[in-house]
Scaffold this active site. Structure first.
Site, PDB file in Angstrom:
ATOM      1  N   CYS A 247      -0.880   6.347  10.025  1.00 44.40           N
ATOM      2  CA  CYS A 247       0.669   5.613  10.581  1.00 44.40           C
ATOM      3  C   CYS A 247       0.231   4.498  11.289  1.00 44.40           C
ATOM      4  O   CYS A 247      -0.440   4.341  12.205  1.00 44.40           O
ATOM      5  CB  CYS A 247       1.071   6.675  11.336  1.00 44.40           C
ATOM      6  SG  CYS A 247       2.926   5.974  11.978  1.00 44.40           S
TER       7      CYS A 247
ATOM      8  N   GLU B 181       0.792  -1.204   0.073  1.00 43.88           N
ATOM      9  CA  GLU B 181       0.096   0.010  -0.083  1.00 43.88           C
ATOM     10  C   GLU B 181       0.790   1.201   0.006  1.00 43.88           C
ATOM     11  O   GLU B 181       2.026   1.235   0.505  1.00 43.88           O
ATOM     12  CB  GLU B 181      -1.015   0.168   1.393  1.00 43.88           C
ATOM     13  CG  GLU B 181      -1.999  -1.071   1.167  1.00 43.88           C
ATOM     14  CD  GLU B 181      -2.729  -1.323   2.548  1.00 43.88           C
ATOM     15  OE1 GLU B 181      -3.936  -1.916   2.345  1.00 43.88           O
ATOM     16  OE2 GLU B 181      -2.392  -0.704   3.412  1.00 43.88           O
TER      17      GLU B 181
ATOM     18  N   SER C 180      12.304   6.036  13.964  1.00 42.94           N
ATOM     19  CA  SER C 180      11.102   5.575  14.962  1.00 42.94           C
ATOM     20  C   SER C 180      11.815   4.930  15.936  1.00 42.94           C
ATOM     21  O   SER C 180      12.235   3.927  16.270  1.00 42.94           O
ATOM     22  CB  SER C 180      10.430   4.298  14.071  1.00 42.94           C
ATOM     23  OG  SER C 180       9.703   5.004  12.859  1.00 42.94           O
ATOM     24  N   LEU C 181      11.755   5.821  17.111  1.00 33.82           N
ATOM     25  CA  LEU C 181      12.600   5.502  18.285  1.00 33.82           C
ATOM     26  C   LEU C 181      11.570   4.765  19.436  1.00 33.82           C
ATOM     27  O   LEU C 181      11.442   3.689  19.803  1.00 33.82           O
ATOM     28  CB  LEU C 181      12.865   6.596  19.161  1.00 33.82           C
ATOM     29  CG  LEU C 181      13.845   6.436  20.331  1.00 33.82           C
ATOM     30  CD1 LEU C 181      15.342   5.544  19.916  1.00 33.82           C
ATOM     31  CD2 LEU C 181      14.460   7.739  20.800  1.00 33.82           C
TER      32      LEU C 181
END
Length: 344
Positions: free
Chosen positions: A328, A83, A209-210
């Site tokens: 997200c 996607e 991305s933590l």
């Protein structure tokens, strides 16, 4: 038959102005067949059609959100699915593209991680998402000026193909995107971050991305996170900044009762001390079976206030397309079994 979009523009067939005409048909006009390239000689069009295919996709479906965002579900030629998301704003048009079918990172709050890993996408399958979305929205391809590698997959684990796609996106005779408008998001792979820093000709932006400042919480959220410690990730981020001079963005999904404690905001501020950075706090987007809830608005604000008081550049990112499963962490909600099924 080779996918033409896999090639770097400098490698395109034909020569001289004929090559430039071909590139214009593909990346400026966005046509989907060689037959439509009417200013190319008939023999050249026939030769191209016998050697190359233009379309990476067998089928394209869309789900439209009330906020204007659109989720595109692509069925690839081998039957697998992935996607992309189109997000129109007043001042820009943004596309979020995938680099894999599924994802091996297995972030616990992310629907894509629940799919597992299918395969890497080729450069042309990545670039093709931009062309297909532009066509679907009635836009010229170059009207999509902002791009984020934040869809399905870990871009740094599909490094060569993602870098080739980025070079195509930036090439002046292809989509001509500005490097300042292209962002790569990674779960935090130190070797890949350092490798990206050395790509002198790219200059695209980095987001990490933590999702937690402490190891125990991060490994609960990202089961594969034990392979790279937070200290290793932060060291790589600092090296990246030292080499490139660019700000690093940190993504932080707000999970109720998991990573939204104020002591964690304090620890996050400590981690970022001395680093030119920005933190995006992202309310967790729900999906069936996730087992997580988003932090409350009050807790997100309190977390924000702690960071801001400590001098951290921070914002709350409001995801778009929730009602279409396009926000997200929601990608892969539609027919995930088909998406990671065996190749035809």
């Amino acid at each position: 038959m080779q996918l033409l979009l896999d090639l770097h523009p400098d490698q395109y067939p034909l020569e001289g102005f004929r090559q430039r005409q071909l590139l214009e048909w593909v990346f400026v006009q966005g046509v989907g067949t060689f037959e439509a390239m009417t200013n190319l000689p008939a023999q050249a069009r026939a030769d191209l059609a016998s050697r190359f295919r233009l379309n990476p996709f067998r089928e394209i479906e869309t789900v439209r959100s009330a906020d204007g965002s659109v989720k595109y579900l692509f069925t690839l030629q081998d039957g697998r699915q992935m996607e992309a998301v189109y997000m129109p704003y007043l001042d820009r048009k943004t596309i979020c593209v995938s680099t894999m079918v599924g994802c091996p990172a297995k972030c616990a709050f992310c629907a894509t991680g629940a799919m597992g890993f299918g395969r890497n996408l080729t450069p042309g399958e990545i670039v093709g998402q931009v062309l297909a979305v532009a066509g679907g929205e009635g836009l010229a391809p170059r009207e999509l000026r902002n791009l984020v590698f934040m869809g399905m997959g870990e871009p740094l684990l599909n490094y060569e193909n993602t870098m080739q796609a980025a070079r195509i996106l930036l090439h002046p005779q292809a989509l001509g995107m500005s490097k300042r408008r292209v962002t790569l998001s990674t779960v935090g792979l130190p070797k890949g971050i350092r490798r990206l820093a050395a790509e002198d000709d790219l200059g695209i932006k980095l987001a990490i991305s933590l999702h937690a400042p402490d190891e125990a919480t991060r490994q609960r959220i990202i089961p594969t996170g034990h392979r790279n410690s937070i200290a290793e990730i932060m060291a790589a981020a600092r090296e990246y900044q030292a080499v490139t001079g660019r700000r690093v963005t940190f993504e932080y999904s707000m999970l109720r009762g998991i990573n939204d404690h104020l002591w964690q905001a304090e620890e996050l501020a400590d981690l970022l001390r001395g680093l030119v950075s920005h933190v995006n706090l992202i309310p967790m987007n729900p999906w069936d079976g996730s087992g997580f809830e988003s932090s409350t608005e009050e807790q997100i604000q309190a977390f924000y206030d702690v960071l801001a008081a400590r001098g951290v550049d921070v914002s709350v990112r409001r995801s778009r397309g929730k009602d279409a499963g396009a926000a997200c962490g929601q990608l892969a909600l539609k027919r995930p079994a088909a998406a990671v099924g065996a190749s035809a």
